[in-house]
Each structure stands twice: as structure tokens, then as C-alpha cells.
Scaffold this active site. Sequence first.
Site, mmCIF file in Angstrom:
data_model
loop_
_atom_site.group_PDB
_atom_site.id
_atom_site.type_symbol
_atom_site.label_atom_id
_atom_site.label_comp_id
_atom_site.label_asym_id
_atom_site.label_seq_id
_atom_site.Cartn_x
_atom_site.Cartn_y
_atom_site.Cartn_z
ATOM 1 N N GLU A 49 0.833 -1.204 0.000
ATOM 2 C CA GLU A 49 0.000 0.000 0.000
ATOM 3 C C GLU A 49 0.869 1.256 0.000
ATOM 4 O O GLU A 49 1.737 1.417 0.864
ATOM 5 C CB GLU A 49 -0.908 0.025 1.236
ATOM 6 C CG GLU A 49 -1.936 -1.071 1.270
ATOM 7 C CD GLU A 49 -3.000 -0.900 0.199
ATOM 8 O OE1 GLU A 49 -3.492 0.236 0.016
ATOM 9 O OE2 GLU A 49 -3.327 -1.896 -0.452
ATOM 10 N N ALA A 91 0.062 4.252 0.809
ATOM 11 C CA ALA A 91 -0.158 5.035 2.032
ATOM 12 C C ALA A 91 0.711 4.503 3.170
ATOM 13 O O ALA A 91 1.304 5.287 3.922
ATOM 14 C CB ALA A 91 -1.636 4.985 2.432
ATOM 15 N N GLU A 94 -3.693 1.489 9.768
ATOM 16 C CA GLU A 94 -3.574 1.380 8.307
ATOM 17 C C GLU A 94 -3.806 -0.060 7.863
ATOM 18 O O GLU A 94 -4.470 -0.308 6.851
ATOM 19 C CB GLU A 94 -2.191 1.857 7.843
ATOM 20 C CG GLU A 94 -2.026 1.877 6.339
ATOM 21 C CD GLU A 94 -2.968 2.836 5.638
ATOM 22 O OE1 GLU A 94 -3.641 2.404 4.673
ATOM 23 O OE2 GLU A 94 -3.030 4.010 6.041
ATOM 24 N N LYS A 121 -15.438 2.075 4.234
ATOM 25 C CA LYS A 121 -14.131 2.562 3.777
ATOM 26 C C LYS A 121 -13.849 3.961 4.314
ATOM 27 O O LYS A 121 -12.723 4.260 4.722
ATOM 28 C CB LYS A 121 -14.063 2.545 2.249
ATOM 29 C CG LYS A 121 -13.980 1.148 1.674
ATOM 30 C CD LYS A 121 -13.887 1.214 0.157
ATOM 31 C CE LYS A 121 -13.649 -0.136 -0.445
ATOM 32 N NZ LYS A 121 -13.359 -0.066 -1.888
#
Length: 129
Positions: free
Chosen positions: A32, A34, A73, A98
Site C-alpha cells: 500500500e 499510504a 492502516e 471505507k
Amino acid sequence: MTKPAVTKETGLRHFIAAASYSWAGFLRVLKEAAFRQELGFFVVSLAALALVGASAGEIIVAVLLFLGLFSMEAMNTAVEEVIDRISPEISIVGKHAKDLGSFAVTCMIAACCLYLGFVLGKHLFFGTA
């Protein structure tokens, strides 16, 4: 009596299995963007704390906050994966799930930033008092 589909490990085997699942989760979340950005933020933050002479206690608190961010996360990624699997079409419930995961991550980023701002400001502008 039927045999269970999955056997539950115990003792050392359980620990090894759990560690392998955690490692697999880390490798997954590492994909990911992020998470990679948050990992970079963590490294830069630790360097900044070291440069201003933060105490060991202040650094430990920062590490704990970032571990919270990383876990949030990972959970957000898990929610996204489950929603995409269960409901590949756009749904308001999926969007809400989400969005809530994203909000949780944002709260942890804010907590990390506020703490870093406090510690860095304290050391840069007020000495170590």
C-alpha cells in the site's frame, strides 16, 4: 465425529504460525502506497526527534503512536479488501465502511503530528525543560 477442517496449533507451533501470519500481513500492507508513506514519515520523525535531542521516553511515545498508525492502516486495508470482495459494486454501506477506516487512519496521523509538533516545538523553542 468429524475431523475439523482446520487444526488449531498450540504452544510453540501456535507462536510460529501467528508470527508467519503477521509477517504475511506486513508484506501485504507494504504494497500500500499510504503505508509506505507513513513508514517514511516514521523514519523522518525519528531522525527529527534524535536531532533535537528528544528523551528516550519521548521517542518511545512516538514509536507507540506510529505503531498505532501502522495497525490502523493495516485494519483499514483489511476493511477495504473485505468490502471489495463482498461488494465489488458501489454501495453506500461499503463506502461508509471505507470512509470510517480512512477517518481512523487520519485520526492517528493527526495524533502523530500533534505529538511531534509538541516535542519538536518544546526542544526547538523552549529548550529541554
